[in-house]
Design a protein around this motif. Structure first.
Motif, PDB file in Angstrom:
ATOM      1  N   GLN A 113       0.841  -1.204   0.000  1.00  0.00           N
ATOM      2  CA  GLN A 113       0.000   0.000   0.000  1.00  0.00           C
ATOM      3  C   GLN A 113       0.882   1.262   0.000  1.00  0.00           C
ATOM      4  OE1 GLN A 113      -3.217  -0.389  -0.251  1.00  0.00           O
ATOM      5  NE2 GLN A 113      -4.353   1.217   0.832  1.00  0.00           N
ATOM      6  N   SER A 141       0.914   4.192  -2.714  1.00  0.00           N
ATOM      7  CA  SER A 141       0.765   5.604  -2.329  1.00  0.00           C
ATOM      8  C   SER A 141       1.928   6.423  -2.873  1.00  0.00           C
ATOM      9  CB  SER A 141       0.748   5.745  -0.811  1.00  0.00           C
ATOM     10  OG  SER A 141      -0.216   4.898  -0.254  1.00  0.00           O
ATOM     11  N   VAL A 180       2.033   9.997  -4.914  1.00  0.00           N
ATOM     12  CA  VAL A 180       2.628  11.253  -4.437  1.00  0.00           C
ATOM     13  C   VAL A 180       3.952  11.579  -5.122  1.00  0.00           C
ATOM     14  CG1 VAL A 180       1.504  10.989  -2.184  1.00  0.00           C
ATOM     15  CG2 VAL A 180       3.933  10.419  -2.422  1.00  0.00           C
ATOM     16  N   TYR A 212      -1.348  13.948  -3.207  1.00  0.00           N
ATOM     17  CA  TYR A 212      -0.967  13.796  -1.792  1.00  0.00           C
ATOM     18  C   TYR A 212      -2.169  13.292  -0.979  1.00  0.00           C
ATOM     19  CZ  TYR A 212       2.832  17.174  -2.984  1.00  0.00           C
ATOM     20  OH  TYR A 212       3.891  17.830  -3.538  1.00  0.00           O
ATOM     21  N   GLY A 249      -2.673   9.627  -1.478  1.00  0.00           N
ATOM     22  CA  GLY A 249      -1.658   8.910  -0.705  1.00  0.00           C
ATOM     23  C   GLY A 249      -2.057   8.839   0.766  1.00  0.00           C
ATOM     24  N   TYR A 250      -2.521   9.951   1.284  1.00  0.00           N
ATOM     25  CA  TYR A 250      -2.962  10.029   2.684  1.00  0.00           C
ATOM     26  C   TYR A 250      -4.090   9.031   2.956  1.00  0.00           C
ATOM     27  CZ  TYR A 250      -4.686  12.162   7.013  1.00  0.00           C
ATOM     28  OH  TYR A 250      -5.101  12.382   8.298  1.00  0.00           O
ATOM     29  N   GLU A 251      -5.078   9.035   2.089  1.00  0.00           N
ATOM     30  CA  GLU A 251      -6.241   8.151   2.264  1.00  0.00           C
ATOM     31  C   GLU A 251      -5.825   6.673   2.219  1.00  0.00           C
ATOM     32  OE1 GLU A 251      -9.672   8.984   2.686  1.00  0.00           O
ATOM     33  OE2 GLU A 251      -8.731  10.888   3.202  1.00  0.00           O
ATOM     34  N   LEU A 252      -4.965   6.348   1.263  1.00  0.00           N
ATOM     35  CA  LEU A 252      -4.534   4.946   1.113  1.00  0.00           C
ATOM     36  C   LEU A 252      -3.772   4.476   2.351  1.00  0.00           C
ATOM     37  CD1 LEU A 252      -3.370   4.878  -2.640  1.00  0.00           C
ATOM     38  CD2 LEU A 252      -5.474   3.907  -1.676  1.00  0.00           C
ATOM     39  N   LEU A 253      -2.919   5.344   2.897  1.00  0.00           N
ATOM     40  CA  LEU A 253      -2.165   4.954   4.096  1.00  0.00           C
ATOM     41  C   LEU A 253      -3.074   4.829   5.312  1.00  0.00           C
ATOM     42  CD1 LEU A 253       1.300   6.692   4.133  1.00  0.00           C
ATOM     43  CD2 LEU A 253       0.510   4.665   2.943  1.00  0.00           C
ATOM     44  N   LYS A 254      -3.958   5.804   5.457  1.00  0.00           N
ATOM     45  CA  LYS A 254      -4.867   5.810   6.610  1.00  0.00           C
ATOM     46  C   LYS A 254      -5.587   4.465   6.706  1.00  0.00           C
ATOM     47  CE  LYS A 254      -8.718   8.143   6.721  1.00  0.00           C
ATOM     48  NZ  LYS A 254      -9.701   9.237   6.570  1.00  0.00           N
ATOM     49  N   LEU A 291      -1.326   3.405   8.481  1.00  0.00           N
ATOM     50  CA  LEU A 291       0.037   3.917   8.311  1.00  0.00           C
ATOM     51  C   LEU A 291       0.046   5.446   8.376  1.00  0.00           C
ATOM     52  CD1 LEU A 291       1.066   1.569   5.384  1.00  0.00           C
ATOM     53  CD2 LEU A 291       2.055   1.545   7.681  1.00  0.00           C
ATOM     54  N   PHE A 329       1.115   9.271   7.550  1.00  0.00           N
ATOM     55  CA  PHE A 329       1.476  10.061   6.372  1.00  0.00           C
ATOM     56  C   PHE A 329       2.934  10.541   6.429  1.00  0.00           C
ATOM     57  CE2 PHE A 329       1.107  14.126   3.847  1.00  0.00           C
ATOM     58  CZ  PHE A 329       0.870  13.529   2.613  1.00  0.00           C
ATOM     59  N   ASP A 330       3.497  10.590   7.628  1.00  0.00           N
ATOM     60  CA  ASP A 330       4.922  10.950   7.784  1.00  0.00           C
ATOM     61  C   ASP A 330       5.835  10.093   6.912  1.00  0.00           C
ATOM     62  OD1 ASP A 330       5.007  13.102   9.397  1.00  0.00           O
ATOM     63  OD2 ASP A 330       5.295  11.996  11.266  1.00  0.00           O
ATOM     64  N   LEU A 331       5.420   8.849   6.676  1.00  0.00           N
ATOM     65  CA  LEU A 331       6.208   7.950   5.827  1.00  0.00           C
ATOM     66  C   LEU A 331       6.416   8.529   4.435  1.00  0.00           C
ATOM     67  CD1 LEU A 331       4.562   4.620   6.935  1.00  0.00           C
ATOM     68  CD2 LEU A 331       7.023   4.898   6.696  1.00  0.00           C
ATOM     69  N   LEU A 332       5.448   9.299   3.957  1.00  0.00           N
ATOM     70  CA  LEU A 332       5.527   9.828   2.585  1.00  0.00           C
ATOM     71  C   LEU A 332       6.157  11.213   2.500  1.00  0.00           C
ATOM     72  CD1 LEU A 332       2.046   8.790   1.116  1.00  0.00           C
ATOM     73  CD2 LEU A 332       4.254   7.717   0.683  1.00  0.00           C
ATOM     74  N   ARG A 333       6.263  11.902   3.622  1.00  0.00           N
ATOM     75  CA  ARG A 333       6.690  13.307   3.566  1.00  0.00           C
ATOM     76  C   ARG A 333       8.086  13.508   2.970  1.00  0.00           C
ATOM     77  NH1 ARG A 333       2.825  14.427   8.375  1.00  0.00           N
ATOM     78  NH2 ARG A 333       1.448  15.960   7.420  1.00  0.00           N
TER      79      ARG A 333
END
Lengths: 270, 270
Positions: free
Chosen positions: A169, A173, A177, B185, B188-193, B197, B199-203
């Motif tokens: 996942q 994501s 992004v 973005y 990505g947030y929705e998929l992680l939530k 997971l 969202f910091d992982l993607l920042r």
């Protein structure tokens, strides 16, 4: 079962010499781990990376060292399974570094196997600060998990235990992004070029858009015609894209997606 | 015709008290220009901004000062024409600040009119460094053009003369690189939530993706399954989105757009 240890003098072989292998192997080096050998199908790539790492190299699969403690497979996703089958390892720790590949593809070769996935976009021409890159680890057993967490923390401040399903996942994501976002930049570039305008005009906006979500939730940072449901501008901009049918369809579609996602969220909040 | 002058003691009225008005009026102030009055339909917004600017304020259109040297209309695009019609100005310089509105909507009111468009995404809760924001100016006559260029350069290092057609394209490009990017973005947030997971992982990835195009052309920075034409992963990721039909359609569509844009570019290069 014996406890797994990864030490700075462990014998490490890197399989792959692309963008990811280049950055990751140097992060290993910086963290104090030596690389014994680099394998790549392309001899010149193997040689080039080996020179940086001060390691041996080969482009012949049968010459890959058989007595290494750790094998790090840093290849594109689809190349992983074929190479593992070719390698036919019997011992050592087998690691892959891919977002969308389950850890299970590694089982039935060596007793210990796992995933060491740094979540970042790598290009050979850009240095990255590994200490800020999230590293996602998964392991066949708790002993290897501890070892991978420890090794990860020598490279980065951000090491997470993430299972295969979560990692999949996460990778998906990341496509949104990073890869899709970059495509939005490409479209901006193409549209400006067409009117003789410089992409520099958009660069501060691109940076600020990314900086905003460092603190904010992205839904709260959303601006533009679609979130204001400003149909007049949306129609005008769609018409403006008449000579770019692909971008026009994409414009319509993403605008619609913005409206729907925000309506859904508002309904949830009620 | 008399030469137009804009001086620090010129009498300036701001029409609007939203995100853009809030940031832009403060940039005026910082550059040495005083703001005489703020108008907003919402009395509390006018009052709030006036307090920051140390200016008068009103929410009654008939109380807008008639003897100002400059009127800066900093409203959402669709509000501009109606408010100009209500104002019925006869003198002063009339400026709007919108990306997608032609300068011509201002003609037939005052003798001098123009556009002062800062290309950035503004939120009230975030400070921005105006000196790095591109300001795009357009004017009814060369005398006002010079005055606007001069004024712009007191606020930003990046001031460009941009005509209405170019500005429209610029605004459309901004929708792609800012609004649509931010939607990526959000996805990505929705998929992680959904997988628990953070969202910091993607920042870090989001920031690096933006940093990369500070130097590179975006087409050269493109990575991911679509640019590698990796159909296996594309299919798997599409399947992964089965419970998000909207994101799934978008995934398919953007991936296809990436393939097509790059094929088109490669054919051009041949």
């Amino acid at each position: 079962m014996q406890a797994v240890k990864i030490e700075t003098h462990s014998k490490i072989v890197f399989i792959g010499a692309g963008n990811l292998a280049t950055h990751l192997s140097q992060a290993f080096l910086k963290a104090g781990y030596g690389i014994s050998q680099v394998y790549s199908r392309t001899n010149s790539s193997a040689q080039q990376l080996a020179r940086i790492l001060n390691s041996r190299y080969t482009s012949r699969i049968e010459e890959v060292e058989r007595d290494a403690d750790i094998y790090v497979i840093a290849l594109s996703d689809k190349a992983i399974v074929p190479i593992i089958n070719e390698l036919q390892l019997k011992s050592g720790i087998l690691l892959h570094t891919a977002g969308s590949i389950s850890m299970d593809v590694l089982k039935s070769y060596t007793p210990h196997y796992g995933v060491f996935y740094p979540l970042q976009t790598f290009s050979k021409e850009r240095d990255v600060d590994f200490s800020q890159i999230p590293i996602c680890v998964e392991a066949s057993d708790s002993s290897l998990l501890d070892a991978l967490l420890y090794m990860g923390r020598r490279m980065s401040e951000k090491v997470y235990e993430i299972n295969s399903e979560q990692r999949k996942q996460l990778h998906l994501s990341a496509v949104f992004v990073c890869n899709f976002t970059n495509h939005m930049y490409s479209i901006g570039y193409e549209l400006l070029k067409n009117k003789g305008l410089d992409f520099d005009l958009l660069r501060p906006l691109i940076l600020e858009t990314a900086f905003k979500v460092k603190e904010m939730e992205p839904m709260r940072a959303q601006t533009g015609p679609a979130i204001r449901f400003d149909k007049q501008i949306i129609k005008k901009q769609e018409a403006q894209l008449q000579y770019y049918p692909m971008f026009q369809k994409l414009y319509r579609f993403v605008s619609d997606s913005i409206c729907r996602l925000h309506s859904a969220r508002e309904n949830e909040d009620k």
